[in-house]
Design a protein around this motif. Structure first.
Motif, PDB file in Angstrom:
ATOM      1  N   THR A   1     -13.827   8.934  -1.920  1.00 18.81           N
ATOM      2  CA  THR A   1     -12.712   8.631  -2.833  1.00 18.81           C
ATOM      3  C   THR A   1     -12.622   9.650  -3.961  1.00 18.81           C
ATOM      4  O   THR A   1     -11.549  10.171  -4.268  1.00 18.81           O
ATOM      5  N   GLY A   2     -13.777   9.926  -4.601  1.00 11.46           N
ATOM      6  CA  GLY A   2     -13.791  10.854  -5.734  1.00 11.46           C
ATOM      7  C   GLY A   2     -13.363  12.253  -5.351  1.00 11.46           C
ATOM      8  O   GLY A   2     -12.551  12.890  -6.047  1.00 11.46           O
ATOM      9  N   ASN A   3     -13.879  12.754  -4.246  1.00 13.27           N
ATOM     10  CA  ASN A   3     -13.552  14.120  -3.836  1.00 13.27           C
ATOM     11  C   ASN A   3     -12.123  14.246  -3.320  1.00 13.27           C
ATOM     12  O   ASN A   3     -11.456  15.260  -3.564  1.00 13.27           O
ATOM     13  N   LEU A   4     -11.632  13.216  -2.613  1.00 11.97           N
ATOM     14  CA  LEU A   4     -10.234  13.234  -2.179  1.00 11.97           C
ATOM     15  C   LEU A   4      -9.285  13.197  -3.372  1.00 11.97           C
ATOM     16  O   LEU A   4      -8.221  13.835  -3.364  1.00 11.97           O
ATOM     17  N   LEU A   5      -9.675  12.465  -4.412  1.00 11.71           N
ATOM     18  CA  LEU A   5      -8.860  12.404  -5.625  1.00 11.71           C
ATOM     19  C   LEU A   5      -8.772  13.781  -6.280  1.00 11.71           C
ATOM     20  O   LEU A   5      -7.686  14.214  -6.693  1.00 11.71           O
ATOM     21  N   ILE A   6      -9.903  14.477  -6.351  1.00 12.50           N
ATOM     22  CA  ILE A   6      -9.903  15.817  -6.947  1.00 12.50           C
ATOM     23  C   ILE A   6      -9.059  16.781  -6.119  1.00 12.50           C
ATOM     24  O   ILE A   6      -8.285  17.588  -6.665  1.00 12.50           O
ATOM     25  N   ILE A   7      -9.169  16.717  -4.797  1.00 16.59           N
ATOM     26  CA  ILE A   7      -8.360  17.590  -3.933  1.00 16.59           C
ATOM     27  C   ILE A   7      -6.876  17.307  -4.144  1.00 16.59           C
ATOM     28  O   ILE A   7      -6.059  18.239  -4.239  1.00 16.59           O
TER      29      ILE A   7
ATOM     30  N   THR B   1      -5.779  18.560  -7.809  1.00 17.66           N
ATOM     31  CA  THR B   1      -5.724  20.017  -7.945  1.00 17.66           C
ATOM     32  C   THR B   1      -4.661  20.638  -7.039  1.00 17.66           C
ATOM     33  O   THR B   1      -4.368  21.828  -7.149  1.00 17.66           O
ATOM     34  N   THR B   2      -4.090  19.830  -6.157  1.00 21.54           N
ATOM     35  CA  THR B   2      -3.007  20.306  -5.291  1.00 21.54           C
ATOM     36  C   THR B   2      -1.638  20.022  -5.899  1.00 21.54           C
ATOM     37  O   THR B   2      -0.748  20.885  -5.875  1.00 21.54           O
ATOM     38  N   ILE B   3      -1.452  18.825  -6.495  1.00 22.41           N
ATOM     39  CA  ILE B   3      -0.121  18.413  -6.947  1.00 22.41           C
ATOM     40  C   ILE B   3       0.121  18.626  -8.435  1.00 22.41           C
ATOM     41  O   ILE B   3       1.274  18.739  -8.852  1.00 22.41           O
ATOM     42  N   ASP B   4      -0.949  18.679  -9.239  1.00 20.78           N
ATOM     43  CA  ASP B   4      -0.774  18.815 -10.688  1.00 20.78           C
ATOM     44  C   ASP B   4      -0.609  20.285 -11.072  1.00 20.78           C
ATOM     45  O   ASP B   4      -1.488  21.116 -10.798  1.00 20.78           O
ATOM     46  N   GLN B   5       0.484  20.613 -11.709  1.00 21.86           N
ATOM     47  CA  GLN B   5       0.782  21.999 -12.068  1.00 21.86           C
ATOM     48  C   GLN B   5      -0.138  22.541 -13.161  1.00 21.86           C
ATOM     49  O   GLN B   5      -0.258  23.757 -13.326  1.00 21.86           O
ATOM     50  N   HIS B   6      -0.799  21.650 -13.908  1.00 20.52           N
ATOM     51  CA  HIS B   6      -1.718  22.096 -14.957  1.00 20.52           C
ATOM     52  C   HIS B   6      -3.110  22.407 -14.406  1.00 20.52           C
ATOM     53  O   HIS B   6      -3.974  22.890 -15.146  1.00 20.52           O
TER      54      HIS B   6
ATOM     55  N   LYS C   1     -11.479  22.517  -5.918  1.00 25.35           N
ATOM     56  CA  LYS C   1     -10.883  21.901  -4.724  1.00 25.35           C
ATOM     57  C   LYS C   1     -11.725  22.201  -3.495  1.00 25.35           C
ATOM     58  O   LYS C   1     -11.991  21.319  -2.657  1.00 25.35           O
ATOM     59  N   ASN C   2     -12.166  23.454  -3.367  1.00 25.21           N
ATOM     60  CA  ASN C   2     -13.015  23.832  -2.240  1.00 25.21           C
ATOM     61  C   ASN C   2     -14.379  23.153  -2.315  1.00 25.21           C
ATOM     62  O   ASN C   2     -14.937  22.752  -1.279  1.00 25.21           O
ATOM     63  N   LEU C   3     -14.918  23.006  -3.523  1.00 28.72           N
ATOM     64  CA  LEU C   3     -16.191  22.309  -3.691  1.00 28.72           C
ATOM     65  C   LEU C   3     -16.091  20.862  -3.221  1.00 28.72           C
ATOM     66  O   LEU C   3     -16.995  20.346  -2.550  1.00 28.72           O
TER      67      LEU C   3
END
Length: 316
Positions: free
Chosen positions: A43-49, A52-57, A67-69
Protein backbone atom coordinates in the motif's frame (compact mmCIF):
# COMPACT_ATOMS: atom_id res chain seq x y z
CA UNK A 1 30.51 -43.20 -1.77
CA UNK A 2 31.10 -39.54 -2.82
CA UNK A 3 30.12 -40.43 -6.38
CA UNK A 4 26.86 -41.93 -5.21
CA UNK A 5 26.11 -38.83 -3.13
CA UNK A 6 26.74 -36.58 -6.13
CA UNK A 7 24.34 -38.62 -8.25
CA UNK A 8 21.66 -38.15 -5.62
CA UNK A 9 22.09 -34.41 -5.67
CA UNK A 10 21.71 -34.27 -9.45
CA UNK A 11 18.12 -35.50 -9.25
CA UNK A 12 17.20 -33.23 -6.34
CA UNK A 13 14.18 -31.24 -7.51
CA UNK A 14 12.81 -29.70 -4.30
CA UNK A 15 14.04 -27.81 -1.28
CA UNK A 16 12.14 -27.58 1.98
CA UNK A 17 11.76 -24.07 3.42
CA UNK A 18 11.70 -24.56 7.18
CA UNK A 19 11.91 -20.95 8.33
CA UNK A 20 8.72 -20.98 10.39
CA UNK A 21 8.44 -22.69 13.80
CA UNK A 22 6.89 -26.18 13.88
CA UNK A 23 4.25 -25.04 16.37
CA UNK A 24 1.04 -24.43 14.38
CA UNK A 25 -0.08 -21.49 16.54
CA UNK A 26 3.25 -19.68 16.19
CA UNK A 27 3.26 -20.46 12.49
CA UNK A 28 -0.16 -18.86 12.03
CA UNK A 29 0.93 -15.83 14.03
CA UNK A 30 4.02 -15.39 11.85
CA UNK A 31 1.88 -15.80 8.73
CA UNK A 32 -0.57 -13.14 9.91
CA UNK A 33 2.33 -10.81 10.72
CA UNK A 34 3.88 -11.41 7.29
CA UNK A 35 0.56 -10.69 5.60
CA UNK A 36 0.10 -7.40 7.50
CA UNK A 37 3.65 -6.26 6.77
CA UNK A 38 3.30 -7.23 3.11
CA UNK A 39 0.03 -5.32 2.67
CA UNK A 40 1.53 -2.30 4.47
CA UNK A 41 4.57 -2.33 2.16
CA UNK A 42 2.41 -2.81 -0.92
CA UNK A 43 0.00 0.00 0.00
CA UNK A 44 2.71 2.48 1.02
CA UNK A 45 4.89 1.95 -2.02
CA UNK A 46 1.97 1.98 -4.47
CA UNK A 47 0.84 5.26 -2.92
CA UNK A 48 4.28 6.79 -3.47
CA UNK A 49 4.38 5.57 -7.09
CA UNK A 50 0.93 7.05 -7.68
CA UNK A 51 1.73 10.40 -6.06
CA UNK A 52 5.06 10.85 -7.83
CA UNK A 53 3.32 10.09 -11.13
CA UNK A 54 0.23 12.34 -10.89
CA UNK A 55 1.35 15.21 -8.64
CA UNK A 56 3.01 18.01 -10.61
CA UNK A 57 4.95 19.18 -7.53
CA UNK A 58 6.70 15.81 -7.25
CA UNK A 59 8.47 15.74 -10.60
CA UNK A 60 12.03 16.57 -9.52
CA UNK A 61 14.86 14.00 -9.90
CA UNK A 62 14.61 13.06 -6.21
CA UNK A 63 11.00 11.88 -6.67
CA UNK A 64 11.85 10.11 -9.91
CA UNK A 65 14.42 8.08 -7.95
CA UNK A 66 11.95 7.60 -5.09
CA UNK A 67 9.38 6.18 -7.54
CA UNK A 68 11.94 3.62 -8.71
CA UNK A 69 12.88 2.82 -5.11
CA UNK A 70 9.23 2.09 -4.32
CA UNK A 71 8.92 -0.12 -7.40
CA UNK A 72 12.04 -2.05 -6.35
CA UNK A 73 10.68 -2.47 -2.81
CA UNK A 74 7.39 -3.90 -4.12
CA UNK A 75 9.25 -6.38 -6.33
CA UNK A 76 11.75 -7.25 -3.60
CA UNK A 77 9.17 -8.12 -0.93
CA UNK A 78 6.89 -9.86 -3.48
CA UNK A 79 9.61 -12.38 -4.38
CA UNK A 80 9.57 -14.08 -0.97
CA UNK A 81 6.58 -13.19 1.20
CA UNK A 82 3.60 -14.42 -0.92
CA UNK A 83 5.29 -17.81 -1.42
CA UNK A 84 5.97 -18.21 2.30
CA UNK A 85 2.39 -17.21 3.18
CA UNK A 86 0.95 -19.70 0.67
CA UNK A 87 3.24 -22.47 1.94
CA UNK A 88 2.11 -21.83 5.49
CA UNK A 89 -1.60 -21.76 4.60
CA UNK A 90 -1.25 -24.96 2.56
CA UNK A 91 0.89 -26.59 5.26
CA UNK A 92 3.57 -27.14 2.64
CA UNK A 93 7.29 -26.36 2.80
CA UNK A 94 8.51 -27.31 -0.66
CA UNK A 95 9.96 -25.11 -3.36
CA UNK A 96 11.24 -26.45 -6.68
CA UNK A 97 14.91 -26.29 -7.68
CA UNK A 98 14.09 -23.68 -10.37
CA UNK A 99 11.86 -21.79 -7.93
CA UNK A 100 14.70 -21.64 -5.43
CA UNK A 101 17.15 -20.45 -8.10
CA UNK A 102 14.64 -17.80 -9.19
CA UNK A 103 14.27 -16.55 -5.62
CA UNK A 104 18.04 -16.26 -5.20
CA UNK A 105 18.38 -14.37 -8.49
CA UNK A 106 15.46 -12.01 -7.90
CA UNK A 107 16.28 -11.23 -4.26
CA UNK A 108 19.88 -10.33 -5.15
CA UNK A 109 18.77 -8.55 -8.33
CA UNK A 110 16.41 -6.21 -6.46
CA UNK A 111 18.68 -5.80 -3.42
CA UNK A 112 21.62 -4.92 -5.68
CA UNK A 113 19.48 -2.52 -7.70
CA UNK A 114 18.27 -0.82 -4.51
CA UNK A 115 21.80 -0.38 -3.20
CA UNK A 116 22.93 1.11 -6.53
CA UNK A 117 19.92 3.42 -6.55
CA UNK A 118 20.70 4.60 -3.01
CA UNK A 119 24.16 5.56 -4.28
CA UNK A 120 22.55 7.50 -7.13
CA UNK A 121 20.23 9.25 -4.66
CA UNK A 122 23.20 10.31 -2.54
CA UNK A 123 24.74 11.88 -5.65
CA UNK A 124 21.42 13.63 -6.28
CA UNK A 125 21.54 15.14 -2.78
CA UNK A 126 25.16 16.15 -3.38
CA UNK A 127 24.20 17.98 -6.59
CA UNK A 128 21.17 19.68 -5.01
CA UNK A 129 23.04 20.97 -1.95
CA UNK A 130 26.62 21.49 -3.12
CA UNK A 131 25.85 22.77 -6.64
CA UNK A 132 22.33 24.24 -6.50
CA UNK A 133 22.88 26.65 -9.40
CA UNK A 134 23.96 23.84 -11.72
CA UNK A 135 21.62 21.18 -10.29
CA UNK A 136 19.18 21.14 -13.20
CA UNK A 137 22.05 20.79 -15.68
CA UNK A 138 23.75 18.06 -13.62
CA UNK A 139 20.59 16.05 -12.95
CA UNK A 140 18.75 16.51 -16.24
CA UNK A 141 16.13 14.02 -17.37
CA UNK A 142 18.48 12.08 -19.62
CA UNK A 143 21.10 11.72 -16.86
CA UNK A 144 18.48 10.53 -14.37
CA UNK A 145 17.18 7.88 -16.77
CA UNK A 146 20.72 6.69 -17.49
CA UNK A 147 21.53 6.45 -13.77
CA UNK A 148 18.38 4.47 -13.00
CA UNK A 149 19.00 2.18 -15.98
CA UNK A 150 22.57 1.60 -14.79
CA UNK A 151 21.22 0.72 -11.31
CA UNK A 152 18.82 -1.89 -12.74
CA UNK A 153 21.52 -3.35 -15.00
CA UNK A 154 24.03 -3.58 -12.14
CA UNK A 155 21.42 -5.41 -10.03
CA UNK A 156 20.75 -7.80 -12.94
CA UNK A 157 24.47 -8.52 -13.34
CA UNK A 158 24.86 -8.95 -9.59
CA UNK A 159 21.97 -11.45 -9.44
CA UNK A 160 23.15 -13.36 -12.52
CA UNK A 161 26.66 -13.84 -11.14
CA UNK A 162 25.43 -15.13 -7.80
CA UNK A 163 22.80 -17.51 -9.15
CA UNK A 164 25.39 -18.92 -11.57
CA UNK A 165 27.94 -19.32 -8.78
CA UNK A 166 25.48 -20.80 -6.29
CA UNK A 167 23.76 -23.32 -8.56
CA UNK A 168 26.91 -24.55 -10.26
CA UNK A 169 27.62 -26.62 -7.14
CA UNK A 170 26.24 -30.00 -6.05
CA UNK A 171 24.18 -30.20 -2.86
CA UNK A 172 25.33 -32.99 -0.55
CA UNK A 173 23.47 -32.11 2.61
CA UNK A 174 19.78 -32.51 3.40
CA UNK A 175 17.48 -30.39 1.25
CA UNK A 176 16.26 -28.38 4.25
CA UNK A 177 16.70 -24.59 4.08
CA UNK A 178 16.33 -23.00 7.51
CA UNK A 179 14.77 -19.82 6.14
CA UNK A 180 11.36 -18.88 4.76
CA UNK A 181 12.98 -18.31 1.35
CA UNK A 182 16.10 -19.46 -0.51
CA UNK A 183 19.10 -17.33 0.37
CA UNK A 184 22.77 -17.86 -0.40
CA UNK A 185 24.18 -18.32 3.15
CA UNK A 186 21.63 -21.06 3.88
CA UNK A 187 22.24 -22.82 0.54
CA UNK A 188 26.02 -22.68 0.99
CA UNK A 189 25.67 -24.84 4.11
CA UNK A 190 24.03 -27.53 1.93
CA UNK A 191 26.68 -27.52 -0.80
CA UNK A 192 29.31 -30.23 -1.13
CA UNK A 193 32.59 -29.38 0.55
CA UNK A 194 35.07 -27.61 -1.69
CA UNK A 195 32.56 -26.68 -4.39
CA UNK A 196 31.65 -23.24 -3.01
CA UNK A 197 34.88 -21.58 -4.20
CA UNK A 198 33.31 -19.81 -7.20
CA UNK A 199 30.43 -18.40 -5.15
CA UNK A 200 32.81 -17.29 -2.39
CA UNK A 201 34.83 -15.44 -5.05
CA UNK A 202 31.67 -13.70 -6.27
CA UNK A 203 30.78 -12.79 -2.67
CA UNK A 204 34.23 -11.27 -2.10
CA UNK A 205 34.04 -9.27 -5.36
CA UNK A 206 30.50 -8.14 -4.50
CA UNK A 207 31.56 -7.05 -1.01
CA UNK A 208 34.46 -5.06 -2.48
CA UNK A 209 32.12 -3.37 -4.97
CA UNK A 210 29.58 -2.64 -2.22
CA UNK A 211 32.35 -1.19 -0.06
CA UNK A 212 33.44 1.13 -2.88
CA UNK A 213 29.81 2.29 -3.30
CA UNK A 214 29.57 2.86 0.45
CA UNK A 215 32.75 4.95 0.42
CA UNK A 216 31.33 7.05 -2.44
CA UNK A 217 28.19 7.64 -0.35
CA UNK A 218 30.33 8.71 2.60
CA UNK A 219 32.35 11.07 0.42
CA UNK A 220 29.12 12.59 -0.95
CA UNK A 221 27.87 13.27 2.56
CA UNK A 222 31.21 14.68 3.69
CA UNK A 223 30.85 17.33 0.96
CA UNK A 224 27.16 17.79 1.82
CA UNK A 225 27.80 18.32 5.54
CA UNK A 226 30.70 20.68 4.86
CA UNK A 227 28.42 22.74 2.60
CA UNK A 228 25.59 22.71 5.15
CA UNK A 229 27.92 23.97 7.90
CA UNK A 230 28.82 26.97 5.72
CA UNK A 231 25.20 28.16 5.64
CA UNK A 232 25.08 31.28 7.87
CA UNK A 233 21.67 30.81 9.52
CA UNK A 234 20.83 27.94 11.87
CA UNK A 235 17.38 27.69 10.31
CA UNK A 236 18.87 27.35 6.85
CA UNK A 237 21.30 24.66 8.01
CA UNK A 238 18.50 22.69 9.67
CA UNK A 239 16.18 22.98 6.68
CA UNK A 240 18.88 21.81 4.26
CA UNK A 241 19.93 18.97 6.55
CA UNK A 242 16.33 17.74 6.79
CA UNK A 243 16.23 17.22 3.00
CA UNK A 244 18.91 14.53 3.49
CA UNK A 245 17.37 12.82 6.51
CA UNK A 246 15.03 10.42 4.64
CA UNK A 247 17.84 9.16 2.41
CA UNK A 248 20.26 8.81 5.33
CA UNK A 249 17.66 6.91 7.35
CA UNK A 250 16.86 4.54 4.47
CA UNK A 251 20.57 3.86 3.79
CA UNK A 252 21.22 3.18 7.49
CA UNK A 253 18.20 0.85 7.71
CA UNK A 254 19.15 -1.01 4.52
CA UNK A 255 22.83 -1.54 5.41
CA UNK A 256 22.47 -2.22 9.13
CA UNK A 257 19.58 -4.69 8.75
CA UNK A 258 21.40 -6.61 6.02
CA UNK A 259 24.64 -6.72 7.99
CA UNK A 260 22.97 -7.89 11.21
CA UNK A 261 20.90 -10.51 9.41
CA UNK A 262 23.82 -12.09 7.56
CA UNK A 263 25.78 -12.49 10.79
CA UNK A 264 23.46 -15.34 11.74
CA UNK A 265 21.82 -16.44 8.50
CA UNK A 266 24.33 -19.21 7.73
CA UNK A 267 23.21 -21.26 10.71
CA UNK A 268 22.37 -24.91 10.03
CA UNK A 269 19.66 -24.96 12.66
CA UNK A 270 16.35 -23.16 13.02
CA UNK A 271 16.01 -20.49 15.68
CA UNK A 272 13.62 -17.64 16.38
CA UNK A 273 16.58 -15.26 16.35
CA UNK A 274 17.54 -16.29 12.79
CA UNK A 275 13.94 -15.86 11.64
CA UNK A 276 13.75 -12.45 13.30
CA UNK A 277 17.00 -11.30 11.67
CA UNK A 278 15.82 -12.48 8.26
CA UNK A 279 12.57 -10.57 8.70
CA UNK A 280 14.65 -7.55 9.71
CA UNK A 281 16.38 -7.21 6.35
CA UNK A 282 13.80 -8.73 4.00
CA UNK A 283 10.55 -7.16 5.24
CA UNK A 284 11.30 -4.02 7.24
CA UNK A 285 13.12 -1.85 4.63
CA UNK A 286 10.37 -2.17 1.96
CA UNK A 287 7.73 -1.51 4.63
CA UNK A 288 9.39 1.45 6.35
CA UNK A 289 10.82 3.28 3.33
CA UNK A 290 7.42 4.83 2.38
CA UNK A 291 6.83 5.86 6.00
CA UNK A 292 10.29 7.44 6.28
CA UNK A 293 9.90 9.46 3.08
CA UNK A 294 6.33 10.47 3.91
CA UNK A 295 6.97 11.64 7.47
CA UNK A 296 10.24 13.43 6.72
CA UNK A 297 9.16 15.16 3.52
CA UNK A 298 6.88 18.20 3.55
CA UNK A 299 6.00 18.02 -0.16
CA UNK A 300 5.06 14.36 0.18
CA UNK A 301 2.82 15.06 3.17
CA UNK A 302 1.08 17.85 1.25
CA UNK A 303 0.63 15.55 -1.77
CA UNK A 304 -0.85 12.82 0.45
CA UNK A 305 -3.23 15.34 2.02
CA UNK A 306 -4.33 16.61 -1.39
CA UNK A 307 -4.73 13.10 -2.77
CA UNK A 308 -6.94 11.82 0.02
CA UNK A 309 -8.75 15.14 0.30
CA UNK A 310 -9.83 14.91 -3.34
CA UNK A 311 -10.80 11.25 -2.94
CA UNK A 312 -12.84 11.72 0.22
CA UNK A 313 -14.51 15.08 -0.43
CA UNK A 314 -17.28 14.78 -3.06
CA UNK A 315 -17.29 17.40 -5.75
CA UNK A 316 -20.35 19.67 -5.69
Amino acid sequence: MPEKLTNVTLILIDFLLMGFPDDQVLQRLWTALFFLIYMTALTGNLLIITLTTIDQHLQSPMYFFLKNLSLIDICYISVTVPKSIMNSLNNSHSISFMGCASQVFLVIFFAGTEFSLLLVMSYDRYGAICHPLHYEAIMNRSTCVQMVTASWLSGFLYGSLHVAGMFSVHFCGPNIVHQFFCDIPSLLTLACSGEQVLEYMFIIVSCCFAFVCFILMVVSYVYIFSTVLKIPSAEGRLKTFYTCMPHLTVVTLFLSSGFIAYLGSASKSLSSLNLFMTVLYSLLPPSLNPVIYSLRNRDMKVAIGNFFGEKMIPKI
